[in-house]
Design a protein around this motif. Structure first.
Motif, mmCIF file in Angstrom:
data_model
loop_
_atom_site.group_PDB
_atom_site.id
_atom_site.type_symbol
_atom_site.label_atom_id
_atom_site.label_comp_id
_atom_site.label_asym_id
_atom_site.label_seq_id
_atom_site.Cartn_x
_atom_site.Cartn_y
_atom_site.Cartn_z
ATOM 1 N N MET A 197 65.012 -96.924 13.516
ATOM 2 C CA MET A 197 65.500 -95.969 14.500
ATOM 3 C C MET A 197 66.869 -95.414 14.114
ATOM 4 S SD MET A 197 63.185 -95.443 16.714
ATOM 5 C CE MET A 197 64.132 -94.583 17.965
ATOM 6 N N GLU A 198 67.668 -96.223 13.428
ATOM 7 C CA GLU A 198 68.969 -95.739 12.970
ATOM 8 C C GLU A 198 68.802 -94.571 12.013
ATOM 9 O OE1 GLU A 198 72.451 -97.208 9.959
ATOM 10 O OE2 GLU A 198 71.664 -98.696 11.365
ATOM 11 N N ALA A 199 67.840 -94.680 11.102
ATOM 12 C CA ALA A 199 67.586 -93.597 10.150
ATOM 13 C C ALA A 199 67.115 -92.338 10.870
ATOM 14 C CB ALA A 199 66.550 -94.036 9.128
ATOM 15 N N LEU A 200 66.292 -92.498 11.905
ATOM 16 C CA LEU A 200 65.827 -91.356 12.674
ATOM 17 C C LEU A 200 66.987 -90.699 13.412
ATOM 18 C CD1 LEU A 200 63.776 -89.475 13.921
ATOM 19 C CD2 LEU A 200 63.135 -91.294 15.531
ATOM 20 N N MET A 201 67.844 -91.513 14.032
ATOM 21 C CA MET A 201 68.990 -90.964 14.748
ATOM 22 C C MET A 201 69.926 -90.224 13.799
ATOM 23 S SD MET A 201 70.766 -90.405 17.475
ATOM 24 C CE MET A 201 70.206 -91.485 18.786
ATOM 25 N N ALA A 202 70.180 -90.810 12.640
ATOM 26 C CA ALA A 202 71.060 -90.172 11.661
ATOM 27 C C ALA A 202 70.471 -88.849 11.182
ATOM 28 C CB ALA A 202 71.303 -91.102 10.484
ATOM 29 N N SER A 203 69.154 -88.818 10.961
ATOM 30 C CA SER A 203 68.497 -87.596 10.524
ATOM 31 C C SER A 203 68.572 -86.514 11.598
ATOM 32 C CB SER A 203 67.037 -87.891 10.178
ATOM 33 O OG SER A 203 66.342 -86.708 9.844
ATOM 34 N N THR A 204 68.353 -86.912 12.843
ATOM 35 C CA THR A 204 68.416 -85.952 13.943
ATOM 36 C C THR A 204 69.828 -85.414 14.103
ATOM 37 O OG1 THR A 204 66.596 -87.076 15.086
ATOM 38 C CG2 THR A 204 67.995 -85.644 16.411
ATOM 39 N N ALA A 205 70.832 -86.294 14.005
ATOM 40 C CA ALA A 205 72.220 -85.864 14.129
ATOM 41 C C ALA A 205 72.608 -84.929 12.990
ATOM 42 C CB ALA A 205 73.134 -87.079 14.159
ATOM 43 N N ALA A 206 72.171 -85.243 11.775
ATOM 44 C CA ALA A 206 72.471 -84.385 10.632
ATOM 45 C C ALA A 206 71.829 -83.015 10.794
ATOM 46 C CB ALA A 206 71.989 -85.046 9.345
ATOM 47 N N ARG A 207 70.619 -82.986 11.323
ATOM 48 C CA ARG A 207 69.950 -81.709 11.562
ATOM 49 C C ARG A 207 70.722 -80.884 12.582
ATOM 50 N NH1 ARG A 207 64.177 -80.990 14.718
ATOM 51 N NH2 ARG A 207 64.570 -78.846 15.395
ATOM 52 N N GLN A 208 71.202 -81.525 13.647
ATOM 53 C CA GLN A 208 71.942 -80.785 14.662
ATOM 54 C C GLN A 208 73.250 -80.227 14.093
ATOM 55 O OE1 GLN A 208 73.522 -82.709 18.368
ATOM 56 N NE2 GLN A 208 72.159 -81.240 19.360
ATOM 57 N N LEU A 209 73.923 -81.011 13.239
ATOM 58 C CA LEU A 209 75.142 -80.522 12.599
ATOM 59 C C LEU A 209 74.843 -79.317 11.714
ATOM 60 C CD1 LEU A 209 77.095 -83.746 11.553
ATOM 61 C CD2 LEU A 209 77.757 -82.063 13.268
ATOM 62 N N ALA A 210 73.737 -79.373 10.974
ATOM 63 C CA ALA A 210 73.365 -78.266 10.096
ATOM 64 C C ALA A 210 73.073 -77.006 10.908
ATOM 65 C CB ALA A 210 72.155 -78.655 9.256
ATOM 66 N N GLU A 211 72.370 -77.159 12.021
ATOM 67 C CA GLU A 211 72.065 -76.007 12.877
ATOM 68 C C GLU A 211 73.334 -75.463 13.518
ATOM 69 O OE1 GLU A 211 69.111 -77.545 15.526
ATOM 70 O OE2 GLU A 211 67.468 -77.281 14.082
ATOM 71 N N GLN A 212 74.247 -76.368 13.861
ATOM 72 C CA GLN A 212 75.532 -75.961 14.417
ATOM 73 C C GLN A 212 76.320 -75.147 13.397
ATOM 74 O OE1 GLN A 212 77.852 -79.197 16.233
ATOM 75 N NE2 GLN A 212 79.657 -78.376 15.235
ATOM 76 N N ASP A 213 76.307 -75.597 12.147
ATOM 77 C CA ASP A 213 77.009 -74.863 11.095
ATOM 78 C C ASP A 213 76.392 -73.485 10.874
ATOM 79 O OD1 ASP A 213 78.767 -76.913 10.672
ATOM 80 O OD2 ASP A 213 77.788 -77.690 8.882
ATOM 81 N N GLU A 214 75.062 -73.425 10.916
ATOM 82 C CA GLU A 214 74.366 -72.158 10.676
ATOM 83 C C GLU A 214 74.690 -71.125 11.746
ATOM 84 O OE1 GLU A 214 69.788 -70.514 9.979
ATOM 85 O OE2 GLU A 214 70.178 -72.667 10.186
ATOM 86 N N ALA A 215 74.849 -71.599 12.985
ATOM 87 C CA ALA A 215 75.112 -70.685 14.094
ATOM 88 C C ALA A 215 76.606 -70.428 14.316
ATOM 89 C CB ALA A 215 74.504 -71.250 15.385
ATOM 90 N N PHE A 216 77.456 -71.100 13.542
ATOM 91 C CA PHE A 216 78.899 -71.042 13.773
ATOM 92 C C PHE A 216 79.446 -69.658 13.479
ATOM 93 C CE2 PHE A 216 83.325 -71.802 12.299
ATOM 94 C CZ PHE A 216 83.830 -72.287 13.493
ATOM 95 N N ASN A 217 80.251 -69.127 14.401
ATOM 96 C CA ASN A 217 80.886 -67.821 14.244
ATOM 97 C C ASN A 217 82.388 -68.024 14.403
ATOM 98 O OD1 ASN A 217 81.297 -65.079 13.972
ATOM 99 N ND2 ASN A 217 80.867 -64.626 16.123
ATOM 100 N N PRO A 218 83.145 -68.087 13.316
ATOM 101 C CA PRO A 218 84.567 -68.424 13.398
ATOM 102 C C PRO A 218 85.358 -67.466 14.276
ATOM 103 C CG PRO A 218 83.802 -68.461 11.122
ATOM 104 C CD PRO A 218 82.710 -67.839 11.927
ATOM 105 N N VAL A 219 86.317 -68.011 15.012
ATOM 106 C CA VAL A 219 87.245 -67.189 15.788
ATOM 107 C C VAL A 219 88.139 -66.443 14.809
ATOM 108 C CG1 VAL A 219 89.136 -67.208 17.455
ATOM 109 C CG2 VAL A 219 87.203 -68.789 17.733
ATOM 110 N N PRO A 220 88.328 -65.124 14.978
ATOM 111 C CA PRO A 220 89.165 -64.358 14.037
ATOM 112 C C PRO A 220 90.611 -64.836 14.051
ATOM 113 C CG PRO A 220 87.791 -62.893 15.366
ATOM 114 C CD PRO A 220 87.678 -64.246 15.981
ATOM 115 N N VAL A 221 91.196 -64.973 12.871
ATOM 116 C CA VAL A 221 92.575 -65.453 12.769
ATOM 117 C C VAL A 221 93.587 -64.377 13.144
ATOM 118 C CG1 VAL A 221 91.988 -67.141 11.008
ATOM 119 C CG2 VAL A 221 92.714 -64.850 10.313
ATOM 120 N N GLY A 222 93.164 -63.119 13.193
ATOM 121 C CA GLY A 222 94.100 -62.041 13.475
ATOM 122 C C GLY A 222 94.426 -61.845 14.940
#
Length: 204
Positions: free
Chosen positions: A53-78
């Motif tokens: 179950m630890e491996a499943l949880m880690a895989s699910t968490a990694a997937r969520q991080l990857a999806e979060q990165d894909e959808a990430f829209n940085p706040v403009p620095v200007g």
């Protein structure tokens, strides 16, 4: 990709979807039997893809991080500082609310899970990198020690542990918790700039 690999990936996705679905429904520690039933696969198939179950949880968490990165829209620095702080606090509130169910489930296993500890560290690195990018104009004027403390303070204020404290322990609404984060960041970035522990580099 051959057919066997494609089927394996589809099964992994189905199991992960089932796992996330159960957690989002409030079942923070779903059993293998529950996950397999929701995924429409056998328990044996689940263990064929995940050793525990630890491996499943880690895989699910990694997937969520990857999806979060894909959808990430940085706040403009200007943007002006106040607008950057407000936009960043809203962005963090949305992300933290989205990951809340899985984060609560991970909290139950994280102290004993090396994989989840690694996911946590990767997420903290993401936050730190974005903080240093977004607020570089303000951080550039600080000496090294003060800069490090300010960055780490912003990271702590923007992370799940603080959000959980505000939402779960202190009973704040999303908007109330977000406002606390905004106030904290504003104080850190616009606060006093003099004193032995809080000095900016002096221009020659």
């Amino acid at each position: 990709m051959d057919g066997r690999t494609a089927r394996a990936r589809r099964t992994l996705r189905i199991i992960s979807d089932a796992h996330i679905g159960l957690i989002n429904d409030g079942e923070l520690k779903p059993s293998a039997k529950q996950i397999a039933a929701r995924a429409g696969v056998s328990v044996r198939a689940l263990w064929d893809h995940f050793k525990d179950m630890e491996a499943l949880m880690a895989s699910t968490a990694a997937r969520q991080l990857a999806e979060q990165d894909e959808a990430f829209n940085p706040v403009p620095v200007g943007l002006p500082l106040a607008e950057r702080v407000a936009a960043y606090s809203w962005q963090r509130a949305e992300i933290l609310e989205a990951i809340a169910p899985l984060a609560r489930a991970a909290d139950l296993q994280r102290p004993f899970s090396e994989a989840l500890q690694q996911n946590l560290q990767e997420n903290l690195n993401r936050i730190r990198n974005d903080v240093e990018r977004l607020f570089e104009a303000e951080l550039a004027g600080l000496d090294r020690g003060h800069r490090t403390r300010t960055v780490l303070s912003i990271c702590a204020a923007s992370d799940w542990a603080n959000w959980k404290l505000l939402r779960d322990s202190l009973g704040q609404s999303v908007e109330e918790a977000r406002a606390v984060v905004e106030n904290t960041l504003t104080a850190l970035l616009e606060g006093p700039t003099t004193g032995p522990e809080n000095t900016r580099k002096q221009n020659p």
